[in-house]
Design an enzyme around this catalytic site. Sequence first.
Site, PDB file in Angstrom:
ATOM      1  N   ASN A 220       0.830  -1.203   0.000  1.00 25.71           N
ATOM      2  CA  ASN A 220       0.000   0.000   0.000  1.00 25.71           C
ATOM      3  C   ASN A 220       0.866   1.255   0.000  1.00 25.71           C
ATOM      4  O   ASN A 220       0.544   2.243  -0.669  1.00 25.71           O
ATOM      5  CB  ASN A 220      -0.922   0.011   1.213  1.00 25.71           C
ATOM      6  CG  ASN A 220      -2.027  -1.030   1.130  1.00 25.71           C
ATOM      7  OD1 ASN A 220      -2.458  -1.391   0.048  1.00 25.71           O
ATOM      8  ND2 ASN A 220      -2.469  -1.516   2.272  1.00 25.71           N
ATOM      9  N   HIS A 270      -1.188  -6.949   5.823  1.00 24.98           N
ATOM     10  CA  HIS A 270      -2.350  -7.062   6.710  1.00 24.98           C
ATOM     11  C   HIS A 270      -1.957  -7.676   8.042  1.00 24.98           C
ATOM     12  O   HIS A 270      -2.769  -8.359   8.690  1.00 24.98           O
ATOM     13  CB  HIS A 270      -3.485  -7.854   6.061  1.00 24.98           C
ATOM     14  CG  HIS A 270      -4.188  -7.100   4.974  1.00 24.98           C
ATOM     15  ND1 HIS A 270      -5.151  -7.667   4.180  1.00 24.98           N
ATOM     16  CD2 HIS A 270      -4.054  -5.824   4.541  1.00 24.98           C
ATOM     17  CE1 HIS A 270      -5.587  -6.777   3.305  1.00 24.98           C
ATOM     18  NE2 HIS A 270      -4.922  -5.646   3.506  1.00 24.98           N
ATOM     19  N   TYR A 279      -0.061  -8.888  -2.757  1.00 30.29           N
ATOM     20  CA  TYR A 279       0.518  -7.636  -2.261  1.00 30.29           C
ATOM     21  C   TYR A 279       2.024  -7.589  -2.513  1.00 30.29           C
ATOM     22  O   TYR A 279       2.564  -6.559  -2.909  1.00 30.29           O
ATOM     23  CB  TYR A 279       0.237  -7.472  -0.772  1.00 30.29           C
ATOM     24  CG  TYR A 279      -1.151  -6.990  -0.452  1.00 30.29           C
ATOM     25  CD1 TYR A 279      -1.424  -5.631  -0.315  1.00 30.29           C
ATOM     26  CD2 TYR A 279      -2.196  -7.879  -0.288  1.00 30.29           C
ATOM     27  CE1 TYR A 279      -2.692  -5.183  -0.018  1.00 30.29           C
ATOM     28  CE2 TYR A 279      -3.478  -7.443   0.011  1.00 30.29           C
ATOM     29  CZ  TYR A 279      -3.721  -6.100   0.145  1.00 30.29           C
ATOM     30  OH  TYR A 279      -4.985  -5.659   0.434  1.00 30.29           O
TER      31      TYR A 279
END
Length: 781
Positions: A220, A270, A279
């Site tokens: 992210n 996460h 990811y």
Amino acid sequence: MTGMIGYSRRSLLRLGGTVAAGALVLPPAEHPWTGHPWTGHRDGARRGDPREDGRFVALRRAWRDVTAGSGFDAAAEPYRSRLAELGAAAARHRDAMRPGTSSLWPGLPFPSFTATPARLRAMARAYALPGTGLTGDAGLAAAVADGVDHYRRRVYAAGAEATGNWWHWRIGVPRALLDAALLTDHHLGERRAGALLEAVDHFAPECVLDDYDGTSTGANRVDLCTVRLLRAVLAADPDGAARAVAALSPVFPHVTEGDGFHRDGSFVQHTWVPYQGTYGASLLSGLATLFAVLRGSPWEVTDPNRQVVLDAVERSFAPFVHDGLCMDLVSGRAVGRGPYGDHARGRAIAAAVLLLGETASAAERARWRSMVKGWALRDTVRPMPRAAEREDLGFHARLVALLNDDGVPAAAEPAGHRLFPESARAVHRGRGWCAGLSMASDRIGHYEHGNGENLRGWHTGSGMLYWWAEGHGDQYSDFFWDTVDPCRLPGTTVSTRRPADGAGEAWGDTRPPVRWVGGATDGRYAAVGQHLTGLESTLEAFKSWFFLDDAVVCLGAGISCADGVPVETVVDNRRTGARLTVDRTAGWAHLEGHGGYVLPCARLRTLREERTAAPERPSAGRAVTRSYVTLWLDHGVDPASAGYFYLLMPGASPDATRARAADPGWVRVLAGSRHRQGVHVPSLGVTAVNFWNGGTAGPLTASAPCAVLVRERGDGTATLTVADPRRDLDELTVTWERPVSAVPRGHPLLTSAATGRRLTLTWGRLADREGASHTVTVRLG
């Protein structure tokens, strides 16, 4: 954490085009695509004018060539046909635009986070790429600009409320809109570009990069930095570009918990989910893109910790890529998104590795190219060049050039074992086969669900053992997750009480309280164990796997449960219609074309069935039926202290399986209780014990819970490897009842070594070593 609305967090990945491009070899002072120097302002242009600042002209063109694709001949096939298809699709989108209060295209009502931005970006690519028939077409660029601004006014307006999944507002949508604006040069215009910049600042303000936590970590964080960099390029903002690049730095260092790269090679997102497959691949792709685009510019990524990412190619990603596919055990909730998703994720990693190689050292680049070539040649299920041709022309060009380069050897599958205690994962490669093990611990969840995905992945952390022999590249690819019995995943021990869909906390916080999960490996063999507690169940078990050259020895003990239902250990559950042979007298079974099993067949239960996925399953969309052969052991209702022992022999023939069953001395079980589990394999010189509690098993004694692996090499030496899976030992003493004359190769943590009739080794503090394995070499005699 990811939001609640039912959109896939990675569904917009290709909107940003982070994967692949043509060959990039950038000199330090001048960008090769433009010939303009990176520094200064061309023709005396004023600072901040994106039309004239030479640095940003170069960045825009670099972004186009790296993300949209380059390095191929647009007049040659297959590029000519694919580019023509892109141009035709862009023309259809342009002609079908009907801007209204609730949509840009009929049938795509707002917010349309995925489809509308994707079409705008596809149109922009047709404008930017050669050979589309619309290359440089001002009318197409104007339509893109009108569409971007219309979407910005109706959906992505500064001051609007961000509802649903945060990712769309902060990453997916701004990335796509900024990308489209940059690919179409300056057709958006100063006023509308300013309004888009204001919208980005509203939903993805620079302050999202202030702290490295929450939704601004790992992949992210790379995506957020990319959005802020694109915003800076559109605004010709050098300070903004510098801040976006500087904010990448927290991604690089190793972490000891939570999101990021761990020293053992684990990658977690996460907080509790091993995630190299989605990811992690996105992070690798994003960084490879930024390294390539920015190389030689004033904003080149020079953080010395970037080497951690380069090292991760071989430490974190390659172990989980098997013949071109990325194992599902590191793909979180993404495993059921569609058939052959494991191969798609493998291609994404391969593309990122090739691109990253252009900014790595010559030695790294050579190793990686050889590795990717091996992956591509062995992926016969979904041939990598054919799939890349449809997905990314730049990657296709680079890959085909690699495959045609006789000077690059294709690397074989690496042999041996890789253990990842920080993420409760293990990967083993034997002779012609590969296996992956998925466990759960107080640090890693049983499974991840979220956004309506993977609602029945309950038992993937209960010791699921994936394995591939030659020709099995689609075993878990072809609608496996849609059709398999989710309560009978291979290798698991489970209560048959069926959990509710989405049982446990979302986003991976389905962690059990247990700490003894991990094991010891010398790089070739391994003793791996899991203290298992069931998900929303009273189940408890102690499971061990001893990974060897041609077999996995599977032991279980202390299996207890009070759920009022039977408890099962699933020996295997193969997606196949192959013939199963069971010899209950001799104690073996064989699945034709797959492998063999040695076990007390009087207890073995078998089932052949056709399983059909419901049409509403998101990745199927239609009724899909697949054949399964299941083998399991029934421990009965509410067992008090059940156990099991069997051998899995991937790829073995019936004769080899029969011969192993007829040789009970091949492996000797030293202990099979809830306190200790161990085996001795004389032909390999291997003795391995998982000590759930201190004590003695065969010739090995341990003072505390640990894992111990001994291998006698046949040259008068042996290695002894220990690990502290619980991560709490201040001191450990291990005794081996074997004459040893010397310890020629010690270890920094070894505080004392006594030799003679027996070997006694005392280790210092292992608690700080994150469950890692530590090996000493001794001389026998």
